[in-house]
Write an enzyme that holds these catalytic residues in place. Sequence first.
Site, PDB file in Angstrom:
ATOM      1  NE  ARG A 158      -3.616  -2.263   2.633  1.00  0.00           N
ATOM      2  CZ  ARG A 158      -3.241  -3.404   3.202  1.00  0.00           C
ATOM      3  NH1 ARG A 158      -2.026  -3.508   3.715  1.00  0.00           N
ATOM      4  NH2 ARG A 158      -4.067  -4.422   3.269  1.00  0.00           N
ATOM      5  CB  ILE A 159       3.666   2.422   2.135  1.00  0.00           C
ATOM      6  CG1 ILE A 159       2.814   2.476   3.408  1.00  0.00           C
ATOM      7  CG2 ILE A 159       4.670   3.575   2.119  1.00  0.00           C
ATOM      8  CD1 ILE A 159       3.595   2.191   4.684  1.00  0.00           C
ATOM      9  CB  ALA A 238      10.220  -0.249   4.807  1.00  0.00           C
ATOM     10  NE  ARG A 239       8.211  -3.151  10.329  1.00  0.00           N
ATOM     11  CZ  ARG A 239       7.341  -2.142  10.393  1.00  0.00           C
ATOM     12  NH1 ARG A 239       7.755  -0.908  10.139  1.00  0.00           N
ATOM     13  NH2 ARG A 239       6.079  -2.356  10.688  1.00  0.00           N
ATOM     14  CG  ASP A 263      10.788   7.158  10.017  1.00  0.00           C
ATOM     15  OD1 ASP A 263      11.088   8.002  10.890  1.00  0.00           O
ATOM     16  OD2 ASP A 263       9.694   6.556  10.003  1.00  0.00           O
ATOM     17  CD  GLU A 268      13.540   1.763  14.753  1.00  0.00           C
ATOM     18  OE1 GLU A 268      12.365   1.902  15.139  1.00  0.00           O
ATOM     19  OE2 GLU A 268      13.877   1.815  13.549  1.00  0.00           O
ATOM     20  CG  HIS A 291       9.918   3.654  13.537  1.00  0.00           C
ATOM     21  ND1 HIS A 291      10.281   2.348  13.763  1.00  0.00           N
ATOM     22  CD2 HIS A 291       8.883   3.590  12.658  1.00  0.00           C
ATOM     23  CE1 HIS A 291       9.505   1.527  13.081  1.00  0.00           C
ATOM     24  NE2 HIS A 291       8.638   2.265  12.394  1.00  0.00           N
ATOM     25  N   GLY A 293       7.480   8.035  10.674  1.00  0.00           N
ATOM     26  CA  GLY A 293       6.836   8.148   9.364  1.00  0.00           C
ATOM     27  C   GLY A 293       5.324   8.140   9.407  1.00  0.00           C
ATOM     28  CB  ALA A 294       2.876   5.895  10.843  1.00  0.00           C
TER      29      ALA A 294
END
Length: 335
Positions: A158-159, A238-239, A263, A268, A291, A293-294
Amino acid sequence: MSARKVVVTQRFFDEATIDYLRHNGCDVVIAELPAGKADGDVPESTLRDWLQDAKGWIVGHARVTRELLLALPQLKIVSRRGVGYERVDVAAIRDLGRVATIAAGGNDATVADQTIGMMLALGRRFREGQAGIARGSWAIPLGTDLYRKTVGVIGLGRIGRSVVKRLAAFECKVLVHAPREDADLAARLGFEYVDLDAVLAQSDYLTLHAPLTPQTRFLIRDETIRAMKPTAFVINTARGGLVEDRHLLNALQNQRLAGAGLDVFMSESDSGYQSVTQELASLPNVIAQPHSGASTREGLDRTNMIAARCVVAVLNGENPPSECVVADGRTTVTR
């Protein structure tokens, strides 16, 4: 406390979503997270205390282990306010008859906006220009356009699709590397599917939108960086783990890449990378974010509500939206 206790271990949980849960008979408990910490930093023993008697859990980055689930037999649903679920023991969810969901569709636009913003900031060298003015220098750092550049997109969920749609406005040539190809989608959005070698070799900007799996771990490392243009930028929203941050740092320090927008970081999940993260963030050609981004008001409001709707559906004995279901141990249907 009613039989529908819902615990939220996230910050920025909006009143409208709290009202929605209460209207549907839920008692909402917002956990008090330590200053500067997320729920992923909280010991499992503390999570167990918070979640006693809870039927629903709206979670961020905490690890959802089999041991924790066994200690909470009354917990029916683990609802992630986000889209990744690598920290959720999906097999345990299924085996123990629970439900795990994600907030699919809630933060696509938010993360895609951040991705484009990083491309622009890197190409136009915003950080370096501002730092110069702060020192009293008006020297102009010569930047580069995003307009009509070649952008590689790895992963087309989706992103990734949201990023591709935005790139059309910049008249970019978009190359996509993804495990599955959809010719109709490519024609509609105006991109080309290519193999990994091609996307690495041709991209002026390379943006990552793949899940973290054994196959994608350290996708960007010395070997793949050597295949890229030294004028290319890497963006990872993303990750952490898609990029070997030590290799990226070395490449940036030795001018084998033009810059990076990050991001997410290896640190982490692995504290041994903390100094690497700090060194990356100190470089003038790196845009680093925590982190986030959202994390816009609008994006979090959307994901809060999707997570809450999943909780209410399960507590009502109903099915959450299929695109949100990671695992449903009630029916053995998995995503």
